[in-house]
Design a protein around this motif. Structure first.
Motif, PDB file in Angstrom:
ATOM      1  N   TYR A  48      -4.659  -1.622  -4.894  1.00 24.39           N
ATOM      2  CA  TYR A  48      -3.713  -0.614  -3.965  1.00 24.39           C
ATOM      3  C   TYR A  48      -1.922  -1.715  -4.650  1.00 24.39           C
ATOM      4  O   TYR A  48      -1.125  -1.194  -4.490  1.00 24.39           O
ATOM      5  CB  TYR A  48      -4.168  -0.781  -2.458  1.00 24.39           C
ATOM      6  CG  TYR A  48      -2.699  -0.324  -1.736  1.00 24.39           C
ATOM      7  CD1 TYR A  48      -2.166   1.361  -2.051  1.00 24.39           C
ATOM      8  CD2 TYR A  48      -1.931  -1.158  -1.581  1.00 24.39           C
ATOM      9  CE1 TYR A  48      -1.385   1.896  -1.391  1.00 24.39           C
ATOM     10  CE2 TYR A  48      -1.029  -0.397  -0.427  1.00 24.39           C
ATOM     11  CZ  TYR A  48      -0.544   0.224  -0.127  1.00 24.39           C
ATOM     12  OH  TYR A  48       0.889   0.898   0.504  1.00 24.39           O
ATOM     13  N   VAL A  49      -2.133  -2.844  -4.437  1.00 24.77           N
ATOM     14  CA  VAL A  49      -1.370  -3.607  -4.074  1.00 24.77           C
ATOM     15  C   VAL A  49      -0.346  -3.392  -5.759  1.00 24.77           C
ATOM     16  O   VAL A  49       0.755  -3.591  -5.942  1.00 24.77           O
ATOM     17  CB  VAL A  49      -1.738  -5.152  -4.052  1.00 24.77           C
ATOM     18  CG1 VAL A  49      -1.037  -6.371  -4.551  1.00 24.77           C
ATOM     19  CG2 VAL A  49      -2.554  -5.845  -2.539  1.00 24.77           C
ATOM     20  N   VAL A  50      -1.728  -3.573  -6.987  1.00 24.45           N
ATOM     21  CA  VAL A  50      -0.757  -3.429  -8.023  1.00 24.45           C
ATOM     22  C   VAL A  50      -0.526  -1.956  -8.243  1.00 24.45           C
ATOM     23  O   VAL A  50       0.934  -2.351  -9.211  1.00 24.45           O
ATOM     24  CB  VAL A  50      -1.947  -3.742  -9.607  1.00 24.45           C
ATOM     25  CG1 VAL A  50      -1.587  -3.511 -10.600  1.00 24.45           C
ATOM     26  CG2 VAL A  50      -2.664  -4.985  -8.970  1.00 24.45           C
ATOM     27  N   ASN A  51      -0.303  -1.297  -8.073  1.00 23.45           N
ATOM     28  CA  ASN A  51       0.113   0.266  -7.757  1.00 23.45           C
ATOM     29  C   ASN A  51       1.564   0.226  -7.372  1.00 23.45           C
ATOM     30  O   ASN A  51       2.195   0.609  -7.844  1.00 23.45           O
ATOM     31  CB  ASN A  51      -0.855   1.094  -7.294  1.00 23.45           C
ATOM     32  CG  ASN A  51      -1.665   1.645  -8.376  1.00 23.45           C
ATOM     33  OD1 ASN A  51      -1.824   1.414  -9.356  1.00 23.45           O
ATOM     34  ND2 ASN A  51      -2.483   2.037  -7.683  1.00 23.45           N
ATOM     35  N   VAL A  52       1.786  -0.564  -6.171  1.00 27.38           N
ATOM     36  CA  VAL A  52       2.936  -0.832  -4.956  1.00 27.38           C
ATOM     37  C   VAL A  52       3.942  -1.824  -5.685  1.00 27.38           C
ATOM     38  O   VAL A  52       5.046  -1.389  -6.006  1.00 27.38           O
ATOM     39  CB  VAL A  52       1.987  -2.078  -3.680  1.00 27.38           C
ATOM     40  CG1 VAL A  52       4.102  -1.890  -2.786  1.00 27.38           C
ATOM     41  CG2 VAL A  52       1.924  -0.435  -3.314  1.00 27.38           C
ATOM     42  N   LEU A  53       3.399  -2.571  -6.647  1.00 19.31           N
ATOM     43  CA  LEU A  53       4.086  -3.816  -7.053  1.00 19.31           C
ATOM     44  C   LEU A  53       4.694  -3.230  -8.658  1.00 19.31           C
ATOM     45  O   LEU A  53       5.388  -3.181  -9.214  1.00 19.31           O
ATOM     46  CB  LEU A  53       4.009  -4.856  -8.205  1.00 19.31           C
ATOM     47  CG  LEU A  53       2.875  -5.904  -6.512  1.00 19.31           C
ATOM     48  CD1 LEU A  53       2.664  -7.191  -6.774  1.00 19.31           C
ATOM     49  CD2 LEU A  53       4.422  -6.135  -6.102  1.00 19.31           C
ATOM     50  N   LYS A  54       3.753  -2.030  -9.546  1.00 20.84           N
ATOM     51  CA  LYS A  54       3.961  -1.792 -10.140  1.00 20.84           C
ATOM     52  C   LYS A  54       5.675  -0.512  -9.765  1.00 20.84           C
ATOM     53  O   LYS A  54       6.368  -0.332 -10.547  1.00 20.84           O
ATOM     54  CB  LYS A  54       2.905  -0.391 -11.079  1.00 20.84           C
ATOM     55  CG  LYS A  54       2.459  -1.434 -12.252  1.00 20.84           C
ATOM     56  CD  LYS A  54       1.127  -0.294 -12.208  1.00 20.84           C
ATOM     57  CE  LYS A  54       0.094  -1.359 -13.465  1.00 20.84           C
ATOM     58  NZ  LYS A  54      -0.688  -0.368 -13.961  1.00 20.84           N
ATOM     59  N   SER A  55       5.527   1.064  -8.754  1.00 22.60           N
ATOM     60  CA  SER A  55       5.834   1.603  -8.924  1.00 22.60           C
ATOM     61  C   SER A  55       7.240   1.445  -7.693  1.00 22.60           C
ATOM     62  O   SER A  55       7.950   1.631  -8.180  1.00 22.60           O
ATOM     63  CB  SER A  55       5.476   2.464  -7.603  1.00 22.60           C
ATOM     64  OG  SER A  55       5.569   1.858  -6.761  1.00 22.60           O
ATOM     65  N   GLY A  56       7.708  -0.238  -7.509  1.00 26.21           N
ATOM     66  CA  GLY A  56       8.234  -1.008  -6.981  1.00 26.21           C
ATOM     67  C   GLY A  56       9.657  -1.686  -7.586  1.00 26.21           C
ATOM     68  O   GLY A  56       9.776  -2.915  -7.498  1.00 26.21           O
ATOM     69  N   VAL A  57       8.844  -1.812  -8.995  1.00 25.57           N
ATOM     70  CA  VAL A  57       9.163  -2.681 -10.020  1.00 25.57           C
ATOM     71  C   VAL A  57      10.961  -2.931  -9.868  1.00 25.57           C
ATOM     72  O   VAL A  57      11.571  -4.211 -10.000  1.00 25.57           O
ATOM     73  CB  VAL A  57       9.210  -3.045 -11.517  1.00 25.57           C
ATOM     74  CG1 VAL A  57       9.824  -1.187 -12.227  1.00 25.57           C
ATOM     75  CG2 VAL A  57       9.694  -3.075 -12.128  1.00 25.57           C
ATOM     76  N   ASP A  58      11.736  -1.880  -9.407  1.00 28.22           N
ATOM     77  CA  ASP A  58      12.998  -1.875  -9.413  1.00 28.22           C
ATOM     78  C   ASP A  58      13.621  -1.958  -8.147  1.00 28.22           C
ATOM     79  O   ASP A  58      14.998  -2.117  -7.495  1.00 28.22           O
ATOM     80  CB  ASP A  58      13.614  -0.318  -9.969  1.00 28.22           C
ATOM     81  CG  ASP A  58      13.772  -0.803 -11.822  1.00 28.22           C
ATOM     82  OD1 ASP A  58      13.420  -1.418 -12.030  1.00 28.22           O
ATOM     83  OD2 ASP A  58      13.637   0.701 -12.171  1.00 28.22           O
ATOM     84  N   ASP A  59      12.772  -2.485  -7.250  1.00 30.67           N
ATOM     85  CA  ASP A  59      13.093  -2.220  -5.622  1.00 30.67           C
ATOM     86  C   ASP A  59      13.196  -3.887  -5.338  1.00 30.67           C
ATOM     87  O   ASP A  59      13.609  -4.099  -4.227  1.00 30.67           O
ATOM     88  CB  ASP A  59      12.106  -1.212  -5.107  1.00 30.67           C
ATOM     89  CG  ASP A  59      12.485   0.351  -5.359  1.00 30.67           C
ATOM     90  OD1 ASP A  59      13.643   0.257  -5.703  1.00 30.67           O
ATOM     91  OD2 ASP A  59      11.965   1.082  -5.302  1.00 30.67           O
ATOM     92  N   PHE A  60      12.276  -4.835  -5.377  1.00 31.14           N
ATOM     93  CA  PHE A  60      12.235  -6.106  -5.069  1.00 31.14           C
ATOM     94  C   PHE A  60      13.134  -7.240  -5.663  1.00 31.14           C
ATOM     95  O   PHE A  60      13.324  -7.083  -6.872  1.00 31.14           O
ATOM     96  CB  PHE A  60      10.627  -6.625  -5.525  1.00 31.14           C
ATOM     97  CG  PHE A  60       9.721  -6.198  -4.896  1.00 31.14           C
ATOM     98  CD1 PHE A  60       9.964  -5.338  -4.007  1.00 31.14           C
ATOM     99  CD2 PHE A  60       8.716  -5.036  -6.423  1.00 31.14           C
ATOM    100  CE1 PHE A  60       8.098  -4.942  -3.054  1.00 31.14           C
ATOM    101  CE2 PHE A  60       7.912  -4.110  -5.545  1.00 31.14           C
ATOM    102  CZ  PHE A  60       7.365  -3.822  -4.614  1.00 31.14           C
ATOM    103  N   GLN A  61      14.238  -7.508  -4.241  1.00 27.98           N
ATOM    104  CA  GLN A  61      14.784  -8.201  -5.067  1.00 27.98           C
ATOM    105  C   GLN A  61      14.691  -9.431  -5.066  1.00 27.98           C
ATOM    106  O   GLN A  61      15.320 -10.433  -5.732  1.00 27.98           O
ATOM    107  CB  GLN A  61      16.601  -7.809  -4.455  1.00 27.98           C
ATOM    108  CG  GLN A  61      16.714  -6.862  -3.957  1.00 27.98           C
ATOM    109  CD  GLN A  61      17.147  -6.345  -5.233  1.00 27.98           C
ATOM    110  OE1 GLN A  61      17.902  -6.821  -6.039  1.00 27.98           O
ATOM    111  NE2 GLN A  61      16.773  -4.625  -6.023  1.00 27.98           N
TER     112      GLN A  61
END
Length: 684
Positions: free
Chosen positions: A22-35
């Protein structure tokens, strides 16, 4: 991202693959959102803490490493815009020039929840082709939802164990119109819920979004939404119901195949056990029982589905749903397609429904008989009430009275304190008391004025007063050209004071009788007599369906009845609750009940002196049905209605015509006598 998974395992020693994936999928989908690393900690920190014994500082250092190794190059100075409502992302590329993004409320999720991606669901409204397409943002509803870990774990386990359904913290919008905001729906297993509220507030949309997966529910739940009629083909009615249970059909075929294989006795035993759980031996008799209750006799059950009209094929779809027994059954106005006899049977059948049920219905008697709970859609929220509809009405009225009393009491108390403050504000001897009162006023909790549903009222204009005789059928016999005899020597009459309800089973001749009264059909023998100045206002759902969906209520009024000013059209529409922005929207954007209101307004513009209404309550909410009943009761002309809504018949009618056995029988005991007759036939 595989490197990130390895890093998490190395640093935290997490062994729970569900959490890791789950954590890896969240990080994959939010690659452009984490500032920055804090964004990563906010997104996955809590769930990582649950999966390890490490403290939060260790998690924060891990988030720093993840950000520096995988996300730092993606950091930009762009701002993120929040939207006021879920929007249709799939349509943005096609509307770059004409769409201005709107903003959605910033909302903190609960600690145990994660925000699901925005989902877009096209509507299935049966609408005419439009010469010019409306804005894409007005054509389909959209939703966003906060998904709890409880639901994610249930989905991961993929097992059903009679648990309840929880849909938490979700929003639904239709273009810029927000239907539900931060709503929550909890459905306890085995309970039957009635979904009620005014027309156009999103009840049908909510059912569709539950059924098509837009609102996330664990996949272990089997959900069935009855919304489309069965396709007419050569399949027999009884076989159509049996084949609808795909699991049962699969097991029967596997049983037949494995019986010829001697070394698969273990698998065959499993199939026998599951067939026994599904009560396969009684499947055909159960299907026949349901079909009979919904109006299909033994001969009709062995006819091809293509021989039946759309209304009867909708009954067939309902029969299939009842036969399959899904974990959650969704029904949208199930009584619309049924006569009163079938409604009474369905009420009794659903009282013993073993699974969960969520139904939209505006039939007060149906909800009072079937529902164990009421979900009330109001002010963009879902309010839950225990008990049937009658209990809901009492509870809500009492709750509203208490809220009004509480609001008025605090308002008076505030005003009393404010009078003291204003009187002694500049009095030095009372300065300490004034300050004390000011602080007391500041500490009082704010109570908002109680919001209540607006009242609904209809008012029909009246045409010319006529003297008797008004409308008669004398010694009328009627047969269709194919030889089907419908009526044999019937005599009926109606005058300006008549309030008549035509009842009978579907196929008994109610619609034929109406057409004879309207002179749309000529009697085979006998005579129809109508006053020369009789102007009949005829309402049928077919007329509603034929409205031009491209036009607004204001435009269609001007097209059909030219010569009035805009203000006059608005006044005529306003008598039926079609006012403000509602009068300017294309009919394609209105609910079924709102379209019916437009049709009533158009009918009223004719200024008839006699009404014949065929199933006028379909799609209307309860308040509108009540308003329609009062308006018809006050109408100065005659009224004949074909209806299965007992409350409307009780309100309006003082005479009942029963169509049965090619005759018209008057029931002196009214609708209560008719119900007793039907219950006796059903042996209830």
């Amino acid at each position: 991202m595989d490197a990130i998974g390895d890093l998490i395992v190395k640093q935290l020693s997490i062994t729970d693959h569900f959490i890791l994936d789950y954590v890896v999928n969240v990080l994959k989908s939010g690659v452009d959102d984490f500032q920055n690393s804090q964004d990563i900690f906010d997104a996955v920190g809590e769930i990582l803490l649950e999966g390890t014994s490490k403290d939060s500082s260790t998690i924060e250092r891990l988030c720093d490493q993840i950000y520096n190794s995988a996300f730092s190059s993606n950091s930009t100075n762009s701002t993120v815009q929040r939207l006021d409502a879920p929007i249709q992302m799939s349509l943005l590329n096609n509307n770059k020039e004409e769409v201005t993004p709107v903003s959605i409320w910033m909302k903190k999720s609960n600690e145990n929840t994660l925000i699901q991606d925005v989902t877009v669901v096209p509507t299935k409204e049966n609408k005419k082709e439009k010469s010019s397409k409306p804005s894409s943002f007005e054509s389909a509803p959209a939703t966003s939802q906060s998904v709890s870990r409880r639901n994610m774990k249930a989905d991961n386990n993929n097992k059903f164990n009679n648990t309840d359904i929880h849909i938490d913290d979700f929003d639904i919008s239709f273009g810029s119109n927000v239907l539900l905001r931060q709503a929550t729906l909890h459905l306890a297993f085995g309970r039957k819920y009635g979904l009620v509220g005014r027309n156009g507030i999103g009840k049908t949309t909510l059912l569709k979004m539950i059924s098509d997966g837009s609102l996330r529910i664990p996949s272990c739940f089997k959900i069935l939404h009855v919304e489309q009629e069965v396709i007419g083909d050569d399949t027999l009615v009884i076989d159509s119901v049996l084949k609808s249970h795909s699991r049962l059909q699969f097991l029967l075929k596997e049983q037949e195949r494995l019986q010829n294989i001697s070394d698969d006795s273990g698998q065959l035993a499993e199939i026998y056990n599951e067939l026994q759980e599904l009560d396969a031996d009684s499947a055909k008799s159960r299907a026949a029982y349901i079909l009979n209750g919904l109006g299909f006799n033994a001969d009709e059950q062995n006819r091809a589905t293509k021989e039946f009209s759309g209304g009867w094929r909708m009954r067939l779809a309902l029969a299939s749903a009842l036969f399959m027994q899904p974990d959650l059954l969704l029904l949208d106005e199930p009584t619309n397609m049924l006569d009163l006899k079938a409604i009474i049977w369905l009420q009794k059948y659903l009282q013993n429904w073993p699974k969960s049920l969520l139904t939209v219905s505006h039939d007060r008697n149906f909800l009072s008989t079937v529902a164990t709970d009421i979900v009330y859609v109001f002010n963009k929220k879902l309010e839950s009430y225990r008990g049937n509809f009658e209990n809901f009405v009492k509870t809500r009225n009492e709750r509203t009275k208490n809220q009004i009393r509480e609001y008025e009491a605090q308002k008076a108390y505030r005003e009393h304190i404010q009078v003291f403050i204003d009187r002694f504000r500049y009095n030095a001897n009372r300065a300490s008391q004034v300050q004390s009162k000011i602080k007391l006023l500041e500490k009082l909790p704010e109570i908002e004025p109680v919001e209540q549903e607006s009242t609904v009222s209809f008012r029909f204009q009246f045409g010319e007063k006529l003297s008797a005789p008004i409308l008669q059928l004398k010694d009328v016999t009627f047969s269709y050209e194919n030889g089907g005899s419908i009526f044999d020597n019937i005599d009926v009459c109606a005058d300006m004071e008549s309030r008549i309800a035509i009842v009978g089973e579907n196929g008994a001749g109610k619609t034929t009788l109406v057409k004879l009264l309207l002179a749309e059909l000529d009697p085979t023998n006998g005579l129809r007599v109508g006053h020369r100045n009789l102007k009949i206002g005829y309402f049928t759902q077919h007329h509603v369906d034929q409205l031009d969906l491209n036009l607004s209520a204001l435009e269609i009024s001007a097209e059909r009845f030219p010569g009035y000013k805009t203000e006059e059209y608005r006044a005529m529409l306003g008598r039926f609750g079609v006012s403000g922005d509602l009068a300017l929207r294309p009919l394609s954007q209105l609910s079924g009940g709102q379209k019916s209101r437009v049709a009533f307004a158009l009918l009223d513009m004719m200024r008839p002196n006699f009404f014949i209404l065929d199933e006028p309550t379909n799609h209307l909410d309860m308040e509108t049905i009540e308003a329609l009943g009062i308006a018809l009761k006050k109408f100065a002309g005659g009224v004949i209605i074909v209806a299965h809504d007992e409350e409307l018949i009780k309100t309006v009618c003082n005479e009942i015509w029963l169509c049965k056995n090619k005759k018209i029988r008057r029931l002196d005991g009214g609708v209560k006598e008719y119900r007793r007759i039907l219950e006796s036939e059903l042996q209830l």
